[in-house]
Design an enzyme around this catalytic site. Structure first.
Site, PDB file in Angstrom:
ATOM      1  N   ARG A 227       9.556  27.060   3.904  1.00  0.00           N
ATOM      2  CA  ARG A 227       8.897  27.238   5.186  1.00  0.00           C
ATOM      3  C   ARG A 227       9.189  26.032   6.071  1.00  0.00           C
ATOM      4  NH1 ARG A 227       4.208  26.231   7.696  1.00  0.00           N
ATOM      5  NH2 ARG A 227       3.208  24.948   6.111  1.00  0.00           N
ATOM      6  N   HIS A 228       9.407  26.280   7.372  1.00  0.00           N
ATOM      7  CA  HIS A 228       9.534  25.168   8.308  1.00  0.00           C
ATOM      8  C   HIS A 228       8.171  24.499   8.447  1.00  0.00           C
ATOM      9  CE1 HIS A 228      10.247  22.885  11.958  1.00  0.00           C
ATOM     10  NE2 HIS A 228      11.532  23.106  11.800  1.00  0.00           N
ATOM     11  N   PRO A 229       8.115  23.168   8.461  1.00  0.00           N
ATOM     12  CA  PRO A 229       6.793  22.520   8.458  1.00  0.00           C
ATOM     13  C   PRO A 229       5.982  22.716   9.731  1.00  0.00           C
ATOM     14  CG  PRO A 229       8.576  20.897   8.587  1.00  0.00           C
ATOM     15  CD  PRO A 229       9.208  22.210   8.314  1.00  0.00           C
ATOM     16  N   SER A 230       6.623  23.006  10.869  1.00  0.00           N
ATOM     17  CA  SER A 230       5.845  23.028  12.117  1.00  0.00           C
ATOM     18  C   SER A 230       6.117  24.246  12.999  1.00  0.00           C
ATOM     19  CB  SER A 230       6.093  21.736  12.906  1.00  0.00           C
ATOM     20  OG  SER A 230       7.468  21.513  13.074  1.00  0.00           O
ATOM     21  N   PHE A 234       8.516  31.219  10.166  1.00  0.00           N
ATOM     22  CA  PHE A 234       9.843  30.607  10.124  1.00  0.00           C
ATOM     23  C   PHE A 234      10.085  30.278   8.657  1.00  0.00           C
ATOM     24  CE2 PHE A 234      13.263  27.789  11.369  1.00  0.00           C
ATOM     25  CZ  PHE A 234      13.568  28.113  12.675  1.00  0.00           C
TER      26      PHE A 234
END
Lengths: 382, 382
Positions: A227-230, A234
């Site tokens: 997962r994209h952190p921010s 996504f």
């Protein structure tokens, strides 16, 4: 028009991966690469599995199209050949432990005095300066120490290494950049420079957002799985037959995604903004997967692509090598044997350039010392 | 001596990461970077968290030292300024979706006819050719589709993304290489070239051993957690206070390791050769950890380093930024504000070059359109 580096000669003392990866790119761009190997065994990767007809596929993937001469740099006769090669070379590459070239009498200061136009590119574990300059390193050591492992893997589990050897590869790419910049400079000044790249430094250079977060907040980021952190959504999602990626990077794409999946979430305050979606990312993943599990990844990728939402499969390397876009871009090339038959496959050149032929095949990986005769004839002007 | 690219002018239309990462390196090497941004909001990353005093640390980390001018490339007045900038530029960079530059009247063919010495560097998700040239992509999409995720993570669990955005970064690095090679070429021919780099292509280019294995055996490799797939012991181990790496890449190092840990394994047939050690890697890990759990990672790293065995800690990014070797190599630099005070931290330049100052600080990240006046004066010869 010829390739951009046509006519340039690179004398390449490097072995294993970081250095040979740099000369691979310089060769793909048109430079002549003369690989100087240690007599007897040559580059260690000649013995790396897997093998095809007794030849290392690994060695071929990184060394195709180079010429090989085996030289004993402690023996007078071979040193004389090496020095004649230095007179003709534009670039010398080496990835010995710092200090080795000086002990051979080929340190930067003496080379620069004798061959002022020569560019000297070195890649090592920790660089030619600093308290640990002479320590050995491998890819795995700099991936761990350089921080990338601390942000790769699943939260709450042990970190994992990046499956590609980016400790070596990124360092090799910075070496290529440094050598090319020195060539640009030399065209104006006539003088060579020494380029010193450390694998550890190169790992730090690719941490961009992690450095920004750490320096602004004092708190280093951890791993976030797939997962994209921010940004959310996504990450990877399960379809009925496997995983695929949805990268809906903004509100417009999220709204399109909700319409495409027939999910009435766009007006829900828990998902109305990206920060809200990031806060509820685990719930959002389950709501999306409750839909996507109902059909195949091919189905969903086609639907999402039609809606203009960035998406794609997670492909294994066999699938990547057959990917129609990869094939159309000539990104998997044949490595030929000495009879002109396809012997191996290798990655193509990702630097596509106007008026430069994007070759679909590459010359053979050299036999150890296999080009000695032709190199000596070339030195004699033949 | 000046930096190697001193005097060169890069006109930079790129935004977010892949393109700006390329111009960051060109700037670190001495080129003047003029960032052309869209009026109103500019580069999207100006809004990326985290913020310090209202300014994005992310934007600063990638855009320090660049100048900014906001231009509406559909408005006549700003187009005239842009074309005056093109006359002075050595390099133009863009990372729009393919076709956008043509619609603006600035496609490669027309630019090359009008500015024959201009080098045009483009980076996009899938490249300017092939069936999917116009599709959007993000880092996560090309990491998944390009194969690196399939070899990153733990065996038997879902794949993970590489924590650093290597989908963007590696593509940006290839763009840098292509532009530099075109500059080398232009010094001889006087003519510019177009460089076309695809993020997906760049992912394939770094898969080296995975391509060799897949093409030689037909079987794509999977993920192997924190362990090297074909060398043992070459992975992470638990000490009493955390994880560290041992990379004993050959029999000599393994024997030294056994002596250092007082483990009588070197003559055991299960561990006598590297292939045998790889076969019994899980058992070997437990035998080694039965020893290493008895003391701290600092203890073991010091012991192993004294024995010449490649080793190191797994560091988080805060630890990396304070690592004495990283500090000695000037790999964490200050980004100044307009008053010359330290405002952010950023990665230093990993390309260390003789006779080139390795600056410990960088100029500010630009305000949007913050350099318009000075750029216009420069165009007027002021």
């Amino acid at each position: 028009m010829p390739l951009p580096l046509a006519g340039l000669v690179v004398l390449d003392l490097t072995h294993v991966l970081a250095g040979p990866f740099a000369s691979l790119t310089l060769g793909d761009l048109g430079a002549r690469i003369i690989k100087v190997e240690k007599p007897g065994t040559g580059d260690d990767t000649r013995a790396f599995p897997p093998f095809t007809k007794g030849k290392s596929a690994y060695f071929a993937a990184i060394n195709h199209g180079k010429a090989s001469i085996a030289l004993d740099l402690k023996g007078e006769a071979d040193r004389a050949i090496f020095e004649r090669l230095l007179e003709r070379a534009d670039v010398l590459l080496e990835n010995f432990r710092p200090g080795v070239m000086e002990r051979l009498g080929y340190g930067w200061d003496s080379l620069h005095a004798r061959y002022p136009g020569l560019i000297y590119g070195a890649v090592s574990g920790f660089g030619h300066t600093g308290p640990e300059a002479r320590r050995p390193a491998y890819d795995m050591v700099v991936q761990a120490r350089g921080g990338v492992m601390s942000i790769t893997g699943e939260d709450g589990r042990d970190p994992v290494r990046v499956g590609a050897s980016i400790g070596d590869i990124v360092a090799g790419m910075y070496l290529t950049q440094g050598v090319l910049a020195a060539l640009v400079d030399r065209a104006r000044t006539g003088r060579g420079r020494k380029v010193d790249v450390a694998m550890l430094d190169a790992q730090l250079a690719i941490l961009e957002h992690a450095i920004a977060i750490t320096s602004a907040t004092g708190k280093p980021p951890g791993p976030t799985g797939a997962r994209h952190p921010s940004i959310a959504p996504f990450e990877t999602f399960h379809a009925s037959d496997g995983l695929f990626v949805i990268a809906a990077g903004n509100d417009v794409l999220f709204e399109k995604l909700c319409i495409t999946l027939n999910l009435p979430l766009a007006d829900d305050p828990r998902f109305a903004t990206n920060p809200a979606r990031v806060e509820h990312a685990r719930l959002l993943k389950r709501l999306i997967e409750a839909v996507t599990l109902g059909d195949t990844r091919a189905h969903w990728i086609a639907r999402l692509q039609a809606a203009g939402i960035p998406t794609g499969p997670i492909q294994n390397v066999a699938e990547v090598m057959k990917d129609p876009q990869i094939v159309a871009r000539n990104m998997v090339v044949d490595v030929l044997d000495r009879n002109g038959r396809q012997a191996f496959k290798a990655a193509g050149n990702p630097i596509k350039m106007s008026d430069a032929e994007d070759r679909t095949a590459r010359g053979p990986a050299p036999e150890l010392d296999g080009n000695r005769g032709e190199i000596l004839r070339w030195l004699d002007g033949g």
